[in-house]
Design a protein around this motif. Structure first.
Motif, PDB file in Angstrom:
ATOM      1  N   THR A 141      77.763  32.357 -68.611  1.00  0.00           N
ATOM      2  CA  THR A 141      76.558  32.798 -67.929  1.00  0.00           C
ATOM      3  C   THR A 141      75.833  33.830 -68.786  1.00  0.00           C
ATOM      4  O   THR A 141      76.379  34.347 -69.764  1.00  0.00           O
ATOM      5  N   GLN A 150      71.241  32.279 -67.104  1.00  0.00           N
ATOM      6  CA  GLN A 150      72.064  31.065 -67.099  1.00  0.00           C
ATOM      7  C   GLN A 150      73.231  31.250 -66.133  1.00  0.00           C
ATOM      8  O   GLN A 150      73.893  32.271 -66.127  1.00  0.00           O
ATOM      9  N   LEU A 152      76.454  28.789 -63.936  1.00  0.00           N
ATOM     10  CA  LEU A 152      77.160  27.520 -63.792  1.00  0.00           C
ATOM     11  C   LEU A 152      77.776  27.439 -62.401  1.00  0.00           C
ATOM     12  O   LEU A 152      78.185  28.455 -61.829  1.00  0.00           O
ATOM     13  N   LYS A 164      74.783  23.305 -64.741  1.00  0.00           N
ATOM     14  CA  LYS A 164      74.348  24.466 -65.505  1.00  0.00           C
ATOM     15  C   LYS A 164      72.825  24.556 -65.433  1.00  0.00           C
ATOM     16  O   LYS A 164      72.122  23.604 -65.769  1.00  0.00           O
TER      17      LYS A 164
END
Length: 210
Positions: A141, A150, A152, A164
């Motif tokens: 992340t 980011q 997941l 993702k």
């Protein structure tokens, strides 16, 4: 005789005062007044500038989950003098390929001494007691104080998948940019993308898209 007369006058005066109070109370009620009520002590304190419904919503326990629960191993670690290093490690035993053997996913939290940190994931298949790393590149992340760039999320039903969602950094950490989604599935001993970099929307915190 005088004392008895004085006692009678005192009693009469008290009775008249009580009757006056009762009559005044009835007149007040009939005129539309309300009898004061003693309020119970509130269980919480709300901001004078925040409506009650907003106070309730800020106390909600709803939050993002990466789908990993009930770790078989969990340990916290001390950071260095600069607040850097691995602060936590967890291992989750899961049967990824449904062969009856427990595979494992390892999640570590990495600090860098600021409000920015990241979770690193490692996915391993149990092949006759030997754990083989099948983690795709970039399985981590990117977290900040205001926005995550980011994240997941792992799904185990009906089939094992990893979603993702990420976006590029631009100008500043909390400048919204186009988020993109990649979905991984297990096939022939590997995690492969079945949907790659699908455009979603311009956003700051990609966590809001799960």
């Amino acid at each position: 005789m005088v004392k008895k007369y004085q006692s009678g006058n005192i009693a009469l005066n008290i009775l008249l005062i009580v009757m006056f109070i009762i009559i005044a109370g009835l007149i007040y009620i009939l005129a539309g007044g309300e009898i004061p009520k003693f309020s119970q002590k509130p269980s919480g304190v709300a901001s004078p500038n925040m409506p009650a419904q907003q106070v309730k919503s800020t106390q909600s326990n709803d939050s993002f989950s990466d789908g990993l629960i009930n770790p078989s191993f969990s340990e916290k670690y001390e950071l260095d003098d600069f607040g850097e290093g691995i602060s936590e490690k967890e291992i989750f035993d899961v049967d990824i390929n449904r062969d009856g053997k427990q595979d494992r996913i390892t999640r570590t939290r990495n600090e860098n001494g600021t409000s920015h940190f990241y979770y690193q994931y490692k996915i391993e298949l149990n092949q006759n007691g030997t754990f083989v790393d099948i983690t795709p590149d970039g399985f981590r992340t990117t977290e900040g104080a205001e926005c995550a760039l980011q994240k997941l999320q792992f799904k185990f039903t009906p089939d094992f998948q990893v979603i993702k969602i990420s976006r590029d950094w631009e100008t500043s950490w909390d400048t919204p940019t186009m988020a993109k989604k990649t979905t991984y599935t297990f096939n022939k001993g590997q995690l492969i993308p079945i949907e790659s970099n699908k455009s979603m929307k311009v956003i700051c915190n990609v966590e809001d898209l799960f």
